[in-house]
Design an enzyme around this catalytic site. Structure first.
Site, PDB file in Angstrom:
ATOM      1  N   GLY A 225       4.088 -13.066   2.457  1.00  0.00           N
ATOM      2  CA  GLY A 225       2.987 -12.277   3.013  1.00  0.00           C
ATOM      3  C   GLY A 225       2.615 -11.087   2.142  1.00  0.00           C
ATOM      4  O   GLY A 225       3.349 -10.710   1.215  1.00  0.00           O
ATOM      5  N   HIS A 226       1.502 -10.476   2.483  1.00  0.00           N
ATOM      6  CA  HIS A 226       0.950  -9.393   1.655  1.00  0.00           C
ATOM      7  C   HIS A 226       1.857  -8.152   1.630  1.00  0.00           C
ATOM      8  O   HIS A 226       2.532  -7.848   2.591  1.00  0.00           O
ATOM      9  CB  HIS A 226      -0.459  -9.024   2.085  1.00  0.00           C
ATOM     10  CG  HIS A 226      -0.635  -8.654   3.520  1.00  0.00           C
ATOM     11  ND1 HIS A 226      -1.877  -8.354   4.028  1.00  0.00           N
ATOM     12  CD2 HIS A 226       0.233  -8.561   4.550  1.00  0.00           C
ATOM     13  CE1 HIS A 226      -1.744  -8.080   5.305  1.00  0.00           C
ATOM     14  NE2 HIS A 226      -0.490  -8.192   5.650  1.00  0.00           N
ATOM     15  N   ASN A 227       1.844  -7.491   0.498  1.00  0.00           N
ATOM     16  CA  ASN A 227       2.564  -6.230   0.259  1.00  0.00           C
ATOM     17  C   ASN A 227       4.078  -6.412   0.149  1.00  0.00           C
ATOM     18  O   ASN A 227       4.806  -5.426   0.019  1.00  0.00           O
ATOM     19  CB  ASN A 227       2.307  -5.182   1.364  1.00  0.00           C
ATOM     20  CG  ASN A 227       0.845  -5.086   1.725  1.00  0.00           C
ATOM     21  OD1 ASN A 227      -0.026  -5.158   0.869  1.00  0.00           O
ATOM     22  ND2 ASN A 227       0.563  -4.956   3.002  1.00  0.00           N
TER      23      ASN A 227
END
Lengths: 331, 331, 331
Positions: A225-227
């Protein structure tokens, strides 16, 4: 390939005829008389007795068993590592038609003129490299790989077919029962010597970048997932999921189908077992596990029903304790 | 971009110099002196004290903290929504080379002459759109997306790379120990404003259609089985699986790696936690959870062994109760 | 299509007008007056009363209910199998523009000159077939399928879009905190009549081959690790993961998101429930299950907390037993 030339290139002490020719790498159980094989776990030295291999690679702890077997052997500090390096040597020698991943861009790949692809990199058929993306020296995109805008890949990375790097992170704000898109403005930044498995996805960050450090190995069908940040030399097995904004340490491992929720921190040297769900930060190195044990279905049904009533069972035990010793308190 | 122009376009009450120029959207912790940032949860207002951002977006509950910080702030009803809309504005202003997803079909895409693609839609490189498939106005197929025969996509949909829409559902009849294929004669029908994540698969129905309603958001690596229906504005996180013929309500959420079995009905406003398995219909809105809690491995081994013997433990408690009060019955 | 022609081709005993024309296959609940429908489970014969279909296919156990309904019916030994075969017939008759998967290689596919593709096979758009790979007679690679070097596919296989067959297995040797690649020198060998789902990955073996036997059916988003063997006619539902070197028997089934760890053996006719984790070999046929039951979130939190303290609860029960009968021993 002769035993002598193997030992010359990879080291180890050869006991046997250096001129003996090897035509195959094989596991102990099915190794034939022209194969070389490996015993990585000396506790299984008994398996050597029946092994037909021309040569076995063993550590000092299994040397006696190798001698007892007869035939050639190579003494190596770490037979499993020796096997890894011999597999690489084998691959390089048996690749037909020259280099396996020759430098250059396949004519069916779609590479944006504003992408930076190192001259030594290999971009396989039907890959897409968007504007501003960068591919470092000797990195390989095998086939059907998508590398999104502004994302970057270090040196000597190997990206298996179908991987998607830099798709949008999953970010929405709720408004009046609908979802409003949060544009994902960050990138994916991947270090050197990273392997990404087939059909694995790594999302770009929302505001920050998603960062995959040097030496990370990701198996197939993984979702990052992002980040998310993944530290150096961490390895994750297939079907693992990592939700957004997880900060995962270095030298960690995650077993197959592990699930790591978002907005948490995992220390270095943490090992998550297969199919286990991490819901909180983990500060201490070690092995962590959490999945329901398998049973025959009838037993599972009984145990699952009891799990649902654990609270009541505990209350009943407390009541019994109170009858015995009315002053007892239940912490 | 000036603070004044942001407030002009997105609303909110600006306290500070409208001419102040912003060059970056950033999270509070790393926002620099030319960044705009956001405080979505007013309980974290203490984080504002150290924030270096030129401007922060806050709700009324955090206004005092924003004033105490000094510097500019924008007062907004929902700072997280404000952030979403500013991210969209930012994206539109910073896209280099014109529109991000320009109308038209990339020359490497394979679009059947009998497909209907709206003139405003964007079909990216290496996509496939089969005969009879329809893509509505302003919808985007990013890259390597496959849209099968007769499947349809509404307006303003965004399909991330590698998604497969309209593959065969998994249907077989057993005969003499073999599997006989059930041809999948239904379609996939997707509404407006739907987002489908990278490498996500949505199978076509067996006889009925698989239906994804308006506003649904699906993350990456999701599997949607045949004949499934997903109601308006439901969102599912990555690695979720939905078996066949599930009827899922509107405004639901499913956490990462949730698993929803088939032939069941889920009401509106049901929220399934990550890694939880839904085996029966859920009629009542609420949050539902079911996964084994994580422990250090040694504790898990003990607890897992005890879970397998819960039935016996319950019998032992019952026996003790019977000794105390022989007339007791065990419900 | 007339009822008479259906019964002529597929068998069964038609009770009703052979000239009656059918325009649709439909489930009982929504079948209209020109549809044919099916009752696979005779315990649900009550559903026939309200069915509007022109004709229903039933087994002998439901014949009375079909007669009571009025209208035509076909008596068949196995209505579900009859439905499967009618779906195939329907598909063949309704395919527009001739054969659905015509023999040949799509011009956008990348097929190595040293690959062997049978003249009757169908290689769809944007597929890649590497050197030495083989595709048998009447096999179909739908679109965006990747078949790696030296891997082979038998006859009549159907590979859904985005599948990756022959990517590298996940093998590394640890050395000084880094991972050294083990080159994956084996192949993937797939038998006849195998179906592989969309975006499913099957890794090549390390030294041995990964072997998928005749008649195996794999759903979407599945990950099959290196050296795995899957026996004849075994079927796995979506999101299943199989770690490396698993030896899985024939006629097994695995429910959605099942997880099978590596280096284990599973007997023939073993059925693993959805979302269950197999950590050890299974020698006995039967159904096996292991997942935490779903509850409302508050109940789950209580039960999960109690699961973590099961060991203490058991100790407390033992203490109570000892008070009752000090000589009791706790097995």
């Amino acid at each position: 390939m002769s035993l002598g030339s193997i030992a010359d290139r990879l080291g180890g002490v050869l006991h046997g005829d250096p001129a003996l020719s090897i035509t195959e790498l094989a596991p102990l159980a099915r190794a034939g008389s022209r194969a070389i094989s490996f015993l990585s776990d000396p506790r299984r030295a008994a398996q050597l007795a029946d092994c037909q291999a021309a040569c076995v690679v063993v550590s000092a702890k299994a040397e006696a068993a190798a001698q007892a077997r007869g035939g050639a052997y190579i003494l190596a500090g770490d037979p499993y590592l020796y096997y890894a390096r011999l597999s690489q040597l084998w691959r390089s020698l048996t690749s037909v038609g020259g280099e396996r991943f020759p430098p250059g861009i396949h004519p069916t790949a779609v590479v944006h003129p504003q992408a930076e692809v190192h001259a030594s990199a290999h971009i396989g058929p039907l890959c897409v490299v968007e504007a501003g993306a960068r591919v470092g020296a000797h990195s390989v995109l095998r086939s059907g790989v998508w590398l999104g805008q502004d994302c970057s890949l270090g040196e000597r990375c190997l990206i298996q077919p179908g991987a998607v790097i830099g798709g949008d992170g999953f970010g929405f704000a709720a408004v009046d029962g609908r979802w409003e898109k949060i544009e994902q403005l960050g990138r994916v930044v991947i270090g050197n010597d990273v392997e990404v498995g087939a059909n694995t996805c790594i999302d770009r960050g929302a505001l920050d970048d998603t960062v995959i450090a040097d030496g990370v190995k990701l198996d197939n069908q993984i979702q990052i997932g992002h980040n998310t940040r993944i530290g150096e030399h961490t390895a994750m097995a297939g079907c693992t999921g990592v939700a957004g904004s997880a900060d995962i340490g270095a030298h960690c491992t995650v077993g197959g189908a592990g699930m790591i929720l978002g907005h948490l921190t995992i220390a270095d040297h943490v090992h998550v077992s297969a199919a286990s769900v991490v819901t909180r930060s983990i500060a201490k190195p070690g092995q962590y596990t959490g999945f329901f044990p398998l049973s025959d279905n009838a037993s599972w049904e009984k145990n699952a029903a009891n799990v649902r009533q654990l609270h009541q069972l505990r209350a009943r035990v407390r009541a019994l304790e109170h009858l015995q010793t009315p002053q007892a308190s239940d912490a």
